[in-house]
Design a protein around this motif. Structure first.
Motif, PDB file in Angstrom:
ATOM      1  N   GLY A  91      59.557  -0.521 146.027  1.00  0.00           N
ATOM      2  CA  GLY A  91      58.856   0.697 145.647  1.00  0.00           C
ATOM      3  C   GLY A  91      57.679   0.881 146.585  1.00  0.00           C
ATOM      4  O   GLY A  91      56.803   0.024 146.659  1.00  0.00           O
ATOM      5  N   THR A  92      57.660   1.981 147.315  1.00  0.00           N
ATOM      6  CA  THR A  92      56.569   2.264 148.238  1.00  0.00           C
ATOM      7  C   THR A  92      55.734   3.397 147.659  1.00  0.00           C
ATOM      8  O   THR A  92      56.269   4.461 147.328  1.00  0.00           O
ATOM      9  N   ARG A 106      58.455   5.793 146.212  1.00  0.00           N
ATOM     10  CA  ARG A 106      59.755   5.951 146.871  1.00  0.00           C
ATOM     11  C   ARG A 106      60.537   4.679 146.599  1.00  0.00           C
ATOM     12  O   ARG A 106      59.993   3.576 146.663  1.00  0.00           O
ATOM     13  N   VAL A 107      61.829   4.812 146.309  1.00  0.00           N
ATOM     14  CA  VAL A 107      62.661   3.671 145.935  1.00  0.00           C
ATOM     15  C   VAL A 107      63.682   3.373 147.021  1.00  0.00           C
ATOM     16  O   VAL A 107      64.334   4.277 147.538  1.00  0.00           O
ATOM     17  N   GLU A 108      63.785   2.091 147.333  1.00  0.00           N
ATOM     18  CA  GLU A 108      64.831   1.610 148.231  1.00  0.00           C
ATOM     19  C   GLU A 108      65.448   0.388 147.565  1.00  0.00           C
ATOM     20  O   GLU A 108      64.728  -0.466 147.040  1.00  0.00           O
ATOM     21  N   VAL A 134      55.661  -2.535 146.477  1.00  0.00           N
ATOM     22  CA  VAL A 134      56.012  -3.465 145.400  1.00  0.00           C
ATOM     23  C   VAL A 134      57.458  -3.878 145.610  1.00  0.00           C
ATOM     24  O   VAL A 134      58.333  -3.026 145.824  1.00  0.00           O
ATOM     25  N   ARG A 135      57.705  -5.188 145.558  1.00  0.00           N
ATOM     26  CA  ARG A 135      59.067  -5.719 145.706  1.00  0.00           C
ATOM     27  C   ARG A 135      59.489  -6.373 144.394  1.00  0.00           C
ATOM     28  O   ARG A 135      58.784  -7.247 143.882  1.00  0.00           O
ATOM     29  N   ALA A 152      50.291   1.286 143.564  1.00  0.00           N
ATOM     30  CA  ALA A 152      51.120   0.081 143.503  1.00  0.00           C
ATOM     31  C   ALA A 152      50.578  -0.881 142.450  1.00  0.00           C
ATOM     32  O   ALA A 152      51.349  -1.486 141.694  1.00  0.00           O
ATOM     33  N   GLU A 153      49.258  -1.012 142.380  1.00  0.00           N
ATOM     34  CA  GLU A 153      48.640  -1.869 141.369  1.00  0.00           C
ATOM     35  C   GLU A 153      48.923  -1.343 139.966  1.00  0.00           C
ATOM     36  O   GLU A 153      49.177  -2.119 139.043  1.00  0.00           O
TER      37      GLU A 153
END
Length: 137
Positions: A19-20, A116-118, A94-95, A27-28
């Motif tokens: 997740g970017t 954004r999701v990858e 976030v990974r 992100a936090e």
């Protein structure tokens, strides 16, 4: 003699969801929400839930999702957080690593928070998004 036949899953997805976010603060916030959902999943999980597909979500679960502003999440999405997974943050990224194929709860949260999701298969891709080579990459 009886031969036992059944369907089983080895839970070997080796999945990486990235997740970017636009900012580190976003992100936090995602990490904080994931921790809250993990706690909620652990409290609301029941081994018998899979047998009662038509059962409504407990009121406490719907109330907590409303408090978090996650109106598009259902019980199965929350249950994703009860399964074994790890979460790491580096800057605004976030990974999430898991062996599960059910990741909709993670995807919904990242998108809800503007990320954004990858999604990558660790069997075929390196963490940096490059393909693994036939020699083990």
């Amino acid at each position: 003699m009886r031969i036992w036949r059944s369907y089983g899953s080895e839970h070997s997805m080796d999945l990486l969801l990235i997740g970017t976010f636009i900012t580190v603060a976003d992100a936090e916030a995602a990490i904080e929400r994931m921790e809250e959902l993990k706690t909620l999943a652990d409290l609301a999980w029941s081994d018998s839930d899979w047998r009662n597909q038509n059962e409504r979500m407990p009121r406490t679960l719907t109330d907590e999702l409303a408090r978090l502003g996650l109106y598009d999440m259902g019980r199965a999405d929350v249950d994703n957080y009860a399964f074994d997974h790890s979460v790491e943050r580096s800057g605004a990224t976030v990974r999430i690593r898991t062996e599960e194929s059910e990741i909709q709860g993670f995807v919904k949260l990242v998108l809800h928070l503007g990320g954004r999701v990858e999604v990558l298969s660790g069997h075929h891709w390196n963490d940096d998004g490059t393909p693994k080579t036939a020699t083990g990459g």
